[in-house]
Design a protein around this motif. Structure first.
Motif, mmCIF file in Angstrom:
data_model
loop_
_atom_site.group_PDB
_atom_site.id
_atom_site.type_symbol
_atom_site.label_atom_id
_atom_site.label_comp_id
_atom_site.label_asym_id
_atom_site.label_seq_id
_atom_site.Cartn_x
_atom_site.Cartn_y
_atom_site.Cartn_z
ATOM 1 N N ALA A 13 27.797 -73.474 79.990
ATOM 2 C CA ALA A 13 28.936 -73.631 79.084
ATOM 3 C C ALA A 13 30.214 -73.033 79.657
ATOM 4 N N THR A 14 30.115 -72.324 80.771
ATOM 5 C CA THR A 14 31.281 -71.784 81.472
ATOM 6 C C THR A 14 31.034 -71.884 82.971
ATOM 7 N N GLY A 15 32.090 -71.631 83.725
ATOM 8 C CA GLY A 15 31.944 -71.484 85.159
ATOM 9 C C GLY A 15 31.612 -70.046 85.511
ATOM 10 N N ILE A 42 35.531 -75.452 84.539
ATOM 11 C CA ILE A 42 34.642 -76.619 84.492
ATOM 12 C C ILE A 42 35.249 -77.781 83.715
ATOM 13 N N ASN A 43 36.436 -77.610 83.147
ATOM 14 C CA ASN A 43 37.036 -78.734 82.427
ATOM 15 C C ASN A 43 38.112 -79.395 83.278
ATOM 16 N N PRO A 53 23.759 -67.434 85.758
ATOM 17 C CA PRO A 53 23.233 -67.098 84.421
ATOM 18 C C PRO A 53 24.159 -67.485 83.277
ATOM 19 N N ALA A 54 24.945 -68.531 83.448
ATOM 20 C CA ALA A 54 25.914 -68.914 82.411
ATOM 21 C C ALA A 54 25.187 -69.290 81.121
ATOM 22 N N PRO A 55 25.831 -69.051 79.961
ATOM 23 C CA PRO A 55 25.216 -69.435 78.692
ATOM 24 C C PRO A 55 25.199 -70.942 78.523
ATOM 25 N N ARG A 56 24.293 -71.420 77.668
ATOM 26 C CA ARG A 56 24.323 -72.807 77.227
ATOM 27 C C ARG A 56 25.357 -72.930 76.109
#
Length: 268
Positions: free
Chosen positions: A59-61, A69-70, A229-232
């Motif tokens: 959900a993030t870089g 990431i957008n 380990p980025a969050p979903r």
């Protein structure tokens, strides 16, 4: 708008009839597409979530923000969704990480917003059990609504700083209890803020989904893989039992970026 891509409408579409949403300053066509009628039987308040994920589900870089990431296609939908929202609901952690400073729309989108019957700019509402909101945000010309609990250690300070009418108490929070999100939406509805757009973060979206409070999910897939380990897009949620079913409303595309709109079928 030379750097802004056109959007292909992949679904729904008539056979052999390509549909393209060329960029426009007022984004009238895109806003019309995103502002269609709410699902029936969902009450006065409609909640739509807008999130982004990489192909491997991050959900993030690696910088812990979505900016890495957008891109322009996602930004088009991001701004168009804000154009038809009464209030943007965001968790305090995301406000700090993404450095929110209010909800500003370009002048052309403000005109489109008025054409959709919304005279006032969209409000920002920050969800925080402890009442932790950046001072820079509280000091803006239009400070946010703060959604908190009665046991918040900053409750009195917030009321003094931004006015009691801008502090919404949703639950008592005893024993580190969270903000009552259902009550929070009711309080926003009482203020006439019935079209709610949440931009996360993942913990807030998880809380809303656990309670069956999200009507639609707009999810952008960024054509990149980051690992780590980025969050979903959901963080901290247990297994949803039963899972929340979704129906695809439409799918947009630009330069490998896919932007899906899903109608959710609440289980709570």
């Amino acid at each position: 708008m030379t750097d802004v891509p056109a959007l292909d409408v992949l679904l729904p579409r008539a056979p052999l009839t390509p549909v393209r949403l060329e960029p426009r300053d007022d984004e009238a066509e895109l806003v019309d597409l995103l502002a269609r009628a709410r699902p029936e039987g969902r009450g006065d308040v409609m909640v739509r979530a807008n999130m982004i994920a990489t192909l491997d589900g991050a959900a993030t870089g690696p910088d812990d923000v979505t900016g890495s990431i957008n891109g322009p296609a996602d930004l088009r939908v991001f701004r168009a969704l804000r154009t038809v929202a009464d209030v943007v609901l965001v968790g305090a952690g995301t406000v700090r990480q993404e450095r929110y400073r209010g909800i500003d729309l370009p002048a052309a989108l403000e005109e489109t917003r008025r054409a959709h019957g919304r005279a006032e700019p969209p409000r920002l509402a920050v969800v925080t059990r402890r009442g932790d909101v950046p001072d820079e945000l509280l000091g803006t010309d239009l400070p946010p609504l703060v959604v908190t609990v009665a046991s918040s250690p900053r409750l009195g300070e917030l009321r003094d700083r931004i006015g009691a009418e801008s502090v919404l108490v949703a639950g008592d929070g005893d024993g580190d209890g969270p903000v009552d999100l259902g009550l929070a939406l009711g309080l926003l509805g009482d203020l006439g803020l019935t079209d709610v757009l949440t931009e996360g973060g993942p913990a807030l979206l998880a809380g809303l989904l656990q309670r069956g409070l999200v009507d639609e999910l707009f999810l952008t897939w960024s054509p990149t893989i980051v690992g780590g380990p980025a969050p979903r897009v959901l963080a901290g949620a247990p297994w949803l039992a039963p899972p929340v079913d979704a129906t695809l409303v439409h799918l947009l595309h630009a330069d490998g970026v896919l932007l899906g709109r899903w109608r959710l079928h609440a289980t709570a």
